[in-house]
Design an enzyme around this catalytic site. Structure first.
Site, PDB file in Angstrom:
ATOM      1  CE  LYS A  44     -15.571 -40.561  -4.944  1.00 23.70           C
ATOM      2  NZ  LYS A  44     -15.757 -42.039  -5.471  1.00 23.70           N
ATOM      3  CB  SER A 295      -8.964 -37.625  -2.342  1.00 25.06           C
ATOM      4  OG  SER A 295      -9.114 -37.891  -1.570  1.00 25.06           O
TER       5      SER A 295
END
Length: 316
Positions: A44, A295
């Site tokens: 992110k 991720s």
């Protein structure tokens, strides 16, 4: 891509690691893109830094606000701290404590509001209007999407003959950025989205070719809990994504354990969904070069250990 140059030296170029074990188990040549080793422990930060890098002097002075279950919160907090601007993060009340404390540790003001991402986002939007801060959306923003797309560029650089990439999907910003980046160069690469069966708004929207909502998404993959995908991500997913699949909670939990036991890799639920799909679904990728996107690795270890406790067998 401008995002690549903006992020050069600002984020880690994460490893792309071949797994002999998982290759053998799946009949593929399988690689792990290790965004769990990224700054803040998740991808992110790429989108957050790219967005904040585009702000004007006036916008920087007013600061930024965002909503997140955790990983985007940390990304915005770090990006804002490095840029020397104030940041406020609204998190749902059930956000993992480790992510909350890490966000505060980067210098953000944290506000707990609501029970899910969408509740937190509504509050963040109100703060943006009231305080004049710039809202840094977790996924429905072209600069955030472009920042996540730099992962796709790195994959192509490290594995030019990649055949397929599996990507976790929450709001859709990650898969949109990666799919657009790789297919601009190699339209033949298969990009496959993976979501929890109990938080399937992206899957439903992609298959229905129209925005669909899940009112009460729930999953151990807390980073993927959104009621609906973003408007821009859905448009890009419909254009660039080749397939979309669902995995069960048991499959996610098993994949998390398998990554830790067999690869010595700590991945959060959202980071494990792609391996869950590879191990349990007929994706037709045998003999191909396949990349799974891990991720993030921000696991609430106490919560996870508690969830595994009933399955633990104690011998006298």
């Amino acid at each position: 891509m401008q995002a690549k140059f903006r992020l050069n030296g600002q984020v880690h170029r994460t490893p792309l690691v071949h797994s002999r074990t998982f290759s053998s188990m799946t009949g593929t040549e399988l690689y792990l893109k290790m965004e769990n080793m990224q700054k803040t422990g998740a991808f992110k930060v790429r989108g957050a830094m790219n967005k904040i890098a585009t702000l004007s002097a006036a916008e920087r002075a007013a600061g930024v606000v965002t909503a997140s279950a955790g990983n985007h919160a940390q990304g915005v907090a770090l990006a804002a701290a490095q840029a020397g601007i104030p940041s406020t993060v609204v998190m749902p009340t059930g956000a993992p404590e480790a992510k909350l404390l890490a966000t505060e540790g980067y210098g953000s003001k944290v506000i707990l509001h609501g029970t899910n991402y969408d509740d937190a986002f509504e509050q963040a939007n109100r703060i943006a209007v009231t305080d004049g801060a710039t809202l840094v959306h977790a996924f429905d923003d072209p600069f955030v999407i472009a920042g996540q797309g730099t992962i796709g560029i790195e994959i192509l650089d490290d594995l030019p003959n990649v055949d397929a990439i599996l990507v976790p999907v929450g709001g859709g910003g990650l898969i949109s950025g990666i799919a657009m980046a790789v297919k601009t160069v190699r339209p033949d690469i298969r990009v496959i989205g993976v979501q929890p069966a109990t938080a399937s708004s992206g899957f439903d929207s992609w298959h229905n070719k129209a925005m669909s909502r899940v009112e009460k998404p729930s999953s151990a993959a807390d980073g993927l809990l959104v009621k609906k995908p973003g408007e821009l991500p859905l448009k890009l997913m419909l254009e660039y994504v080749d397939d979309f699949v669902l995995v069960s909670e048991q499959e996610i939990a098993s994949a998390m354990v398998m990554l830790l036991e067999r690869a010595k890799v700590l991945a959060e639920g959202a980071g494990a969904v792609c391996l869950a799909a590879m191990m349990n679904l007929p994706l037709g990728l045998e003999g191909r070069n396949v990349v799974l996107l891990l991720s993030g690795g921000n696991v609430d270890l106490l919560r996870w250990a508690h969830s595994l406790a009933p399955r633990t067998v104690h011998h006298a």
